[in-house]
Design a protein around this motif. Structure first.
Motif, PDB file in Angstrom:
ATOM      1  N   THR A   1      -5.052 -38.409  78.709  1.00 36.30           N
ATOM      2  CA  THR A   1      -3.657 -38.326  78.276  1.00 36.30           C
ATOM      3  C   THR A   1      -3.495 -37.289  77.162  1.00 36.30           C
ATOM      4  O   THR A   1      -4.480 -36.797  76.607  1.00 36.30           O
ATOM      5  CB  THR A   1      -3.170 -39.700  77.761  1.00 36.30           C
ATOM      6  N   GLU A   2      -2.232 -36.990  76.853  1.00 35.64           N
ATOM      7  CA  GLU A   2      -1.877 -36.074  75.763  1.00 35.64           C
ATOM      8  C   GLU A   2      -2.467 -34.683  75.947  1.00 35.64           C
ATOM      9  O   GLU A   2      -2.887 -34.037  74.984  1.00 35.64           O
ATOM     10  CB  GLU A   2      -2.305 -36.650  74.405  1.00 35.64           C
ATOM     11  N   ILE A   3      -2.495 -34.225  77.206  1.00 34.53           N
ATOM     12  CA  ILE A   3      -3.042 -32.897  77.499  1.00 34.53           C
ATOM     13  C   ILE A   3      -2.429 -32.414  78.816  1.00 34.53           C
ATOM     14  O   ILE A   3      -2.083 -33.231  79.668  1.00 34.53           O
ATOM     15  CB  ILE A   3      -4.589 -32.955  77.589  1.00 34.53           C
ATOM     16  N   THR A   4      -2.268 -31.098  78.953  1.00 37.16           N
ATOM     17  CA  THR A   4      -1.786 -30.547  80.221  1.00 37.16           C
ATOM     18  C   THR A   4      -3.001 -30.152  81.072  1.00 37.16           C
ATOM     19  O   THR A   4      -4.102 -29.958  80.533  1.00 37.16           O
ATOM     20  CB  THR A   4      -0.921 -29.287  79.989  1.00 37.16           C
ATOM     21  N   PRO A   5      -2.800 -30.010  82.380  1.00 35.51           N
ATOM     22  CA  PRO A   5      -3.915 -29.545  83.214  1.00 35.51           C
ATOM     23  C   PRO A   5      -4.481 -28.198  82.743  1.00 35.51           C
ATOM     24  O   PRO A   5      -5.689 -27.997  82.741  1.00 35.51           O
ATOM     25  CB  PRO A   5      -3.291 -29.433  84.610  1.00 35.51           C
ATOM     26  N   ASP A   6      -3.590 -27.293  82.300  1.00 38.08           N
ATOM     27  CA  ASP A   6      -4.062 -25.986  81.820  1.00 38.08           C
ATOM     28  C   ASP A   6      -4.936 -26.124  80.573  1.00 38.08           C
ATOM     29  O   ASP A   6      -5.963 -25.452  80.437  1.00 38.08           O
ATOM     30  CB  ASP A   6      -2.888 -25.048  81.516  1.00 38.08           C
ATOM     31  N   GLU A   7      -4.515 -26.998  79.645  1.00 35.20           N
ATOM     32  CA  GLU A   7      -5.308 -27.212  78.427  1.00 35.20           C
ATOM     33  C   GLU A   7      -6.673 -27.815  78.777  1.00 35.20           C
ATOM     34  O   GLU A   7      -7.694 -27.439  78.203  1.00 35.20           O
ATOM     35  CB  GLU A   7      -4.565 -28.148  77.463  1.00 35.20           C
ATOM     36  N   LEU A   8      -6.682 -28.750  79.728  1.00 37.50           N
ATOM     37  CA  LEU A   8      -7.944 -29.363  80.126  1.00 37.50           C
ATOM     38  C   LEU A   8      -8.857 -28.350  80.804  1.00 37.50           C
ATOM     39  O   LEU A   8     -10.061 -28.304  80.523  1.00 37.50           O
ATOM     40  CB  LEU A   8      -7.690 -30.571  81.042  1.00 37.50           C
ATOM     41  N   HIS A   9      -8.286 -27.511  81.676  1.00 36.15           N
ATOM     42  CA  HIS A   9      -9.082 -26.436  82.305  1.00 36.15           C
ATOM     43  C   HIS A   9      -9.743 -25.567  81.231  1.00 36.15           C
ATOM     44  O   HIS A   9     -10.913 -25.212  81.347  1.00 36.15           O
ATOM     45  CB  HIS A   9      -8.197 -25.553  83.204  1.00 36.15           C
ATOM     46  N   GLN A  10      -8.976 -25.218  80.180  1.00 33.23           N
ATOM     47  CA  GLN A  10      -9.513 -24.373  79.115  1.00 33.23           C
ATOM     48  C   GLN A  10     -10.645 -25.080  78.376  1.00 33.23           C
ATOM     49  O   GLN A  10     -11.680 -24.479  78.089  1.00 33.23           O
ATOM     50  CB  GLN A  10      -8.407 -23.967  78.132  1.00 33.23           C
ATOM     51  N   LYS A  11     -10.485 -26.366  78.081  1.00 28.30           N
ATOM     52  CA  LYS A  11     -11.539 -27.127  77.399  1.00 28.30           C
ATOM     53  C   LYS A  11     -12.803 -27.170  78.258  1.00 28.30           C
ATOM     54  O   LYS A  11     -13.913 -27.074  77.740  1.00 28.30           O
ATOM     55  CB  LYS A  11     -11.070 -28.541  77.068  1.00 28.30           C
ATOM     56  N   ILE A  12     -12.625 -27.314  79.567  1.00 30.85           N
ATOM     57  CA  ILE A  12     -13.788 -27.349  80.480  1.00 30.85           C
ATOM     58  C   ILE A  12     -14.462 -25.986  80.501  1.00 30.85           C
ATOM     59  O   ILE A  12     -15.691 -25.893  80.424  1.00 30.85           O
ATOM     60  CB  ILE A  12     -13.345 -27.817  81.891  1.00 30.85           C
ATOM     61  N   ARG A  13     -13.677 -24.918  80.586  1.00 28.39           N
ATOM     62  CA  ARG A  13     -14.256 -23.556  80.541  1.00 28.39           C
ATOM     63  C   ARG A  13     -15.050 -23.352  79.256  1.00 28.39           C
ATOM     64  O   ARG A  13     -16.165 -22.838  79.276  1.00 28.39           O
ATOM     65  CB  ARG A  13     -13.160 -22.498  80.651  1.00 28.39           C
ATOM     66  N   ASP A  14     -14.463 -23.773  78.120  1.00 32.09           N
ATOM     67  CA  ASP A  14     -15.145 -23.619  76.834  1.00 32.09           C
ATOM     68  C   ASP A  14     -16.463 -24.400  76.826  1.00 32.09           C
ATOM     69  O   ASP A  14     -17.485 -23.896  76.357  1.00 32.09           O
ATOM     70  CB  ASP A  14     -14.258 -24.110  75.682  1.00 32.09           C
TER      71      ASP A  14
ATOM     72  N   SER B   1      -9.221 -42.270  72.364  1.00 32.36           N
ATOM     73  CA  SER B   1      -7.978 -42.878  72.856  1.00 32.36           C
ATOM     74  C   SER B   1      -7.344 -42.082  74.004  1.00 32.36           C
ATOM     75  O   SER B   1      -6.461 -42.580  74.695  1.00 32.36           O
ATOM     76  CB  SER B   1      -6.966 -43.007  71.717  1.00 32.36           C
ATOM     77  N   GLN B   2      -7.809 -40.846  74.234  1.00 38.83           N
ATOM     78  CA  GLN B   2      -7.228 -40.000  75.274  1.00 38.83           C
ATOM     79  C   GLN B   2      -7.860 -40.205  76.646  1.00 38.83           C
ATOM     80  O   GLN B   2      -7.316 -39.728  77.635  1.00 38.83           O
ATOM     81  CB  GLN B   2      -7.430 -38.518  74.923  1.00 38.83           C
ATOM     82  N   ILE B   3      -9.005 -40.855  76.728  1.00 40.42           N
ATOM     83  CA  ILE B   3      -9.755 -40.854  77.979  1.00 40.42           C
ATOM     84  C   ILE B   3     -10.143 -42.265  78.404  1.00 40.42           C
ATOM     85  O   ILE B   3     -10.531 -43.091  77.576  1.00 40.42           O
ATOM     86  CB  ILE B   3     -11.004 -39.944  77.861  1.00 40.42           C
ATOM     87  N   GLU B   4      -9.994 -42.518  79.713  1.00 41.26           N
ATOM     88  CA  GLU B   4     -10.423 -43.810  80.258  1.00 41.26           C
ATOM     89  C   GLU B   4     -10.896 -43.610  81.693  1.00 41.26           C
ATOM     90  O   GLU B   4     -10.450 -42.689  82.386  1.00 41.26           O
ATOM     91  CB  GLU B   4      -9.290 -44.827  80.216  1.00 41.26           C
TER      92      GLU B   4
ATOM     93  N   ASP C   1      -0.403 -36.900  86.950  1.00 41.82           N
ATOM     94  CA  ASP C   1       0.414 -37.997  87.477  1.00 41.82           C
ATOM     95  C   ASP C   1       1.720 -38.176  86.702  1.00 41.82           C
ATOM     96  O   ASP C   1       2.403 -39.180  86.847  1.00 41.82           O
ATOM     97  CB  ASP C   1      -0.386 -39.305  87.528  1.00 41.82           C
ATOM     98  N   GLY C   2       2.066 -37.202  85.877  1.00 41.32           N
ATOM     99  CA  GLY C   2       3.300 -37.292  85.110  1.00 41.32           C
ATOM    100  C   GLY C   2       3.050 -37.695  83.668  1.00 41.32           C
ATOM    101  O   GLY C   2       3.796 -37.317  82.775  1.00 41.32           O
ATOM    102  N   THR C   3       1.988 -38.463  83.426  1.00 41.34           N
ATOM    103  CA  THR C   3       1.672 -38.875  82.056  1.00 41.34           C
ATOM    104  C   THR C   3       0.249 -38.507  81.667  1.00 41.34           C
ATOM    105  O   THR C   3      -0.079 -38.482  80.490  1.00 41.34           O
ATOM    106  CB  THR C   3       1.823 -40.400  81.883  1.00 41.34           C
ATOM    107  N   ALA C   4      -0.604 -38.234  82.656  1.00 37.00           N
ATOM    108  CA  ALA C   4      -2.010 -37.956  82.356  1.00 37.00           C
ATOM    109  C   ALA C   4      -2.606 -37.037  83.416  1.00 37.00           C
ATOM    110  O   ALA C   4      -2.099 -36.952  84.541  1.00 37.00           O
ATOM    111  CB  ALA C   4      -2.807 -39.257  82.300  1.00 37.00           C
ATOM    112  N   VAL C   5      -3.700 -36.385  83.052  1.00 34.21           N
ATOM    113  CA  VAL C   5      -4.444 -35.557  83.992  1.00 34.21           C
ATOM    114  C   VAL C   5      -5.568 -36.418  84.561  1.00 34.21           C
ATOM    115  O   VAL C   5      -6.269 -37.120  83.824  1.00 34.21           O
ATOM    116  CB  VAL C   5      -5.038 -34.310  83.291  1.00 34.21           C
TER     117      VAL C   5
END
Length: 104
Positions: free
Chosen positions: A85-98, A67-70, A10-14
């Motif tokens: 917040t403080e994460i890109t969609p690509d970074e979040l995809h990688q964390k989910i894969r891991d 503090s990053q998640i709500e 949304d521009g500021t958060a995934v």
């Protein structure tokens, strides 16, 4: 089961769509189902207990700070959206894969 997770930015958060599975035998991230991250928690869906448990499982499973998640949408529904917040969609995809590789 699809592996295509539908993340929005949304521009500021995934925005992370989640399918909650309360009253499960274990707290865990259980894969991707219908474009949503399936998260199992042992808590029953009463007085916000399952939502708190979901938050903790996602936070710990994806190695996020509290503090990053709500919870963004779906407080009383099985289909929820968490705002991260403080994460890109690509970074979040990688964390989910891991997380899925660790659990599976």
């Amino acid at each position: 089961m699809t592996t295509d997770l539908q993340l929005e930015f949304d521009g500021t958060a995934v925005l992370l769509p989640v399918r909650a599975q309360p009253k499960s035998s274990k707290n865990r991230i259980d894969g991707i189902h219908d474009g949503r991250l399936k998260v199992c928690v042992t808590q029953a869906p009463e007085k916000g207990k399952a939502n708190k448990a979901l938050l903790k499982v996602i936070k710990d499973g994806l190695n996020l700070r509290r503090s990053q998640i709500e919870l963004h949408k779906g407080e009383t529904a099985g289909l929820k959206v968490f705002r991260i917040t403080e994460i890109t969609p690509d970074e979040l995809h990688q964390k989910i894969r891991d997380a899925l590789n660790k659990s599976g």
